[in-house]
Structure formats: C-alpha cells, structure tokens
Design a protein around this motif. Structure first.
Motif, PDB file in Angstrom:
ATOM      1  N   ILE A  84     -14.705  -2.406  -2.151  1.00 33.08           N
ATOM      2  CA  ILE A  84     -14.391  -0.999  -2.382  1.00 33.08           C
ATOM      3  C   ILE A  84     -13.392  -0.472  -1.346  1.00 33.08           C
ATOM      4  N   THR A  85     -13.578  -0.885  -0.085  1.00 34.21           N
ATOM      5  CA  THR A  85     -12.835  -0.298   1.034  1.00 34.21           C
ATOM      6  C   THR A  85     -11.341  -0.566   0.978  1.00 34.21           C
ATOM      7  N   ILE A  86     -10.935  -1.804   0.735  1.00 33.74           N
ATOM      8  CA  ILE A  86      -9.505  -2.138   0.789  1.00 33.74           C
ATOM      9  C   ILE A  86      -8.692  -1.363  -0.254  1.00 33.74           C
ATOM     10  N   PRO A  87      -9.112  -1.339  -1.534  1.00 37.67           N
ATOM     11  CA  PRO A  87      -8.354  -0.506  -2.491  1.00 37.67           C
ATOM     12  C   PRO A  87      -8.407   0.981  -2.140  1.00 37.67           C
ATOM     13  N   LEU A  88      -9.526   1.428  -1.575  1.00 36.29           N
ATOM     14  CA  LEU A  88      -9.662   2.835  -1.217  1.00 36.29           C
ATOM     15  C   LEU A  88      -8.722   3.213  -0.067  1.00 36.29           C
ATOM     16  N   LEU A  89      -8.568   2.319   0.900  1.00 39.72           N
ATOM     17  CA  LEU A  89      -7.620   2.564   1.995  1.00 39.72           C
ATOM     18  C   LEU A  89      -6.192   2.629   1.461  1.00 39.72           C
ATOM     19  N   LEU A  90      -5.873   1.737   0.543  1.00 41.61           N
ATOM     20  CA  LEU A  90      -4.543   1.728  -0.060  1.00 41.61           C
ATOM     21  C   LEU A  90      -4.299   3.007  -0.862  1.00 41.61           C
ATOM     22  N   TYR A  91      -5.317   3.416  -1.606  1.00 38.32           N
ATOM     23  CA  TYR A  91      -5.219   4.658  -2.398  1.00 38.32           C
ATOM     24  C   TYR A  91      -5.001   5.854  -1.475  1.00 38.32           C
ATOM     25  N   THR A  92      -5.707   5.863  -0.340  1.00 34.84           N
ATOM     26  CA  THR A  92      -5.593   6.973   0.615  1.00 34.84           C
ATOM     27  C   THR A  92      -4.176   7.077   1.165  1.00 34.84           C
ATOM     28  N   LEU A  93      -3.559   5.926   1.479  1.00 39.16           N
ATOM     29  CA  LEU A  93      -2.191   5.938   2.009  1.00 39.16           C
ATOM     30  C   LEU A  93      -1.197   6.505   1.012  1.00 39.16           C
ATOM     31  N   ILE A  94      -1.426   6.242  -0.260  1.00 42.69           N
ATOM     32  CA  ILE A  94      -0.454   6.651  -1.292  1.00 42.69           C
ATOM     33  C   ILE A  94      -0.755   8.044  -1.840  1.00 42.69           C
TER      34      ILE A  94
END
Length: 393
Positions: A84-94
């Motif tokens: 969950i965390t890795i896609p969520l971090l990427l989503y947060t950056l964008i």
C-alpha cells in the motif's frame, strides 16, 4: 469495564507511564500554543484542544489494541503495508496537497482531514525490514535472495519520501542501517546501501524539486549571520523563546513567543516548553525519551525471537531519533525541518501512527512478560511465523 481493560493492559509499565506523561504535557503545551492559531481560524482555543484530545484518546486506544495483538502478526501485516505504502507515496508526490512547496499530504476521502503518508511509510519499512532480516537469516549473504529485496525496499522508500521530506527520509534511512547491522548484513553490503543512499541524497539535494529549499536551510544553518532575516526567522524566534525561559521558565501558559514563533504547537513545541518550563523542563523531557529508549533496549535484549528484537529496536530508535531531531532544531543544533515531537506535538495521523508504534513495542514486551510468567507453557502463537530465529547477542 475499566477494570477489565486495566487487567488486559500488559507490557512495560514504565513505557505506559511515559505515554501518560507525554500525553498530559502535550495537552498543556498545545493549549498554551494554539491561541494565535485559534484567533486566525476564528474559533476558541478550547475547540482546538478538544480536537487534539480526541486524537490523543484515539491514539491511546490504538496503542492499547496494538499491544493486545501478538507482535508476530505484524510480520504478515508489514507485507500489506509495503504494498500500500509505495503507490501511496508516489500518489502523494504527484497529486498530494502542497504546503510550503512540499507535497506530503493527501486528503482522506469524505473528510477534511489530511494524512501524511510518510508516517505510514516509517512503520511499514521498519516492520518489513524486521520481517525480511529475520526470515532471510539462512541466506543473509545471498545477494539475490536477501540483499536486493532489502536494498530495494530501503532505497525506494527513501527516495519517495526524500523528494518532499528529506529530514524524515534521512532519519528512516539511518534507522534502516542500524537494523541491517543488527540483522548481520555484511559490512560490504551495508557500504553499498550507504553509497546508494548518498547518491540518491545528492540527486535530491541538487536536482530534486525542493533543492532550493534544502540549500537555503543548510546555508542559513551554517551561516546564520549572513542569512536573510525572513529565512532565519523561525530559528531566531525559537532561540529567543529558549533564552527567555531561563532555568525554571515563565510558567505554564505564560509564553510570549507563541505569538511570534511559527508552529509553536508542532515543529517548535520544544522551544515553547523550555520557555514555559525552563531549562529544567527541557532536560526533564529529554530524560523521559532517554528512559523510553533504555526500557526499549531492555525489551530488545530480553526478546527470545529475532523478529521481536528487530521490531522493538527499529521502532524505538525511530521514535527516539525523531524526538532528539526535533529538539536539536529547536535549540539551533540543526537546520529547520518539519519533524514533530513524538506524542507531544499537535498532529492527527502523526499522533495515531506514533501510538501504533508504541503499541507494537508494548506487544513485544507483553510477549516477554507472558513467557516469564509461564516458561513451561506451550503457546500456539509460536507457529504464526515460520523461520523465526533466536535473538542476536
């Protein structure tokens, strides 16, 4: 019902006491610090205090339930958290909410509450590393089976956090290296991870989207006499608060710098505490965190399983390093960052994830207690994790 809850409350009693002390201190500090914030929002300071109290109570509830869950279950949960965390971090950056040129937050659907994804990432990476290092011990020298998965997880999370929150990323990277050392990773492999981290760090500082902010903060810290007054304003106001606090402080609620100091309820709450409670209060708070670290070290050394030892060590190191990083910034020993003081600074999701981390440490402590009280008893929960090994040392 209260007696039933108290009877089920296990784990290190000193850590429970520390949680209560920090929570009470947090209520006092936040209530004192939020007068200006309340005025700007057009609400009473009591309404902000009540919201903060709700998060504290919610955090303690999460801590309680987290400590009841056998810590071995967190090995399986860590895999889900990483997914969950890795896609969520990427989503947060964008797509995340941008504040002060930093995209660190996402809005929780159907609410106005924001969520800082790096809080989840810290918990996810530490639990995942503890699990991976435990299960890969037989092949710990194997590059393909052990080293690449470990290095990959550390570097990916580091770069995704560092692009928006370099201070948190650096602290998490440091904790990861400590876990690799405890997990018997070879010096050569640890050196490779450190080299990769330095390369990524250089890329973030010199090429990243917040490169000018990072350069400016470092320059202000190293050469404050040459800095633009606007850029050194936070650090200067923090120093004034500390200097005017003296030995015994001005007393609870008597701060004057809270009206000038940016974020006196979160990033610079330690400066406000010293102003109101003096040098004695500041030292007492630092000692509380050191006692917490000492109790956690006892848990680590007493844990019969490697996963429990690594889990307690990683989480306790992370919380303690974060606490002293916040204090260092407040007293001028480090460049300005946005790191909160665990269980003291005002903050929603940060308070909740910090409470879960405390709860997991208490879960490890509870398991040790139960084994001491019933050394001959059999425990079917031992079968939850396959591949557990004895704790190091």
């Amino acid at each position: 019902m209260l007696n039933s809850i108290l009877n089920k409350t296990k784990g290190d009693r000193w850590i429970w006491l520390i949680v209560i002390l920090l929570s009470v201190w947090s209520l006092l500090a936040v209530y004192s610090a939020t007068g200006t914030l309340a005025y700007k929002r057009g609400v009473g300071a009591e309404s902000i205090l009540m919201k903060h109290l709700i998060f504290i109570v919610g955090g303690i509830a999460l801590m309680y339930f987290s400590h009841l869950l056998d810590y071995r279950y967190y090995a399986g949960i860590s895999k889900l958290l990483m997914v969950i965390t890795i896609p969520l971090l990427l989503y947060t950056l964008i797509f995340g909410n941008t504040i002060n040129d930093a995209s660190r937050w996402v809005t929780i659907p159907f609410t106005t509450q924001t969520f800082q994804t790096s809080d989840m990432a810290k918990l996810a990476l530490i639990t995942f590393l503890a699990r991976t290092l435990t299960r890969k011990q037989e092949n710990i020298k194997d590059v393909k089976k052990a080293f690449i998965p470990i290095m990959g997880s550390v570097c990916i999370v580091f770069i995704l956090i560092a692009l928006a929150n370099l201070s948190t990323a650096l602290m998490l990277f440091g904790v990861s290296i400590l876990l690799l050392i405890m997990g018997r990773i070879s010096i050569k492999q640890i050196s490779i991870v450190c080299l990769a981290g330095l390369i990524l760090l250089g890329g973030v500082v010199f090429l990243g989207p917040r490169r000018e902010t990072y350069k400016s903060r470092i320059k202000v810290f190293l050469h404050p006499e040459q800095a633009d007054p606007d850029k050194s304003f936070q650090a200067n106001q923090s120093k004034i608060a500390i200097a005017t606090g003296g030995i015994i402080g001005k007393g609870p609620g008597n701060s004057t710098q809270r009206n000038y100091l940016p974020h006196p309820y979160s990033d610079f709450v330690y400066a406000l505490i010293i102003e109101e409670y003096g040098l004695m209060g500041g030292v007492a708070l630092a000692i509380i965190y050191l006692v917490f670290l000492y109790r956690c070290i006892l848990i680590v050394t007493a844990s019969p399983k490697a996963f429990g030892a690594l889990l307690a060590a990683g989480l306790s190191f992370s919380l303690t390093i974060q606490a002293f990083a916040n204090m260092a910034v407040a007293v001028g020993l480090g460049p300005v960052t946005g790191v909160p003081l665990p269980l003291v600074s005002m903050g929603g999701t940060s308070m909740l994830f910090t409470s879960v981390a405390f709860g997991i440490i208490l879960s490890v402590s509870r398991d040790i207690e139960e084994k001491k009280n019933n050394p001959e008893g059999t425990n079917n929960k031992e079968k939850i994790v396959v591949g557990e090994i004895p704790a190091m040392g």
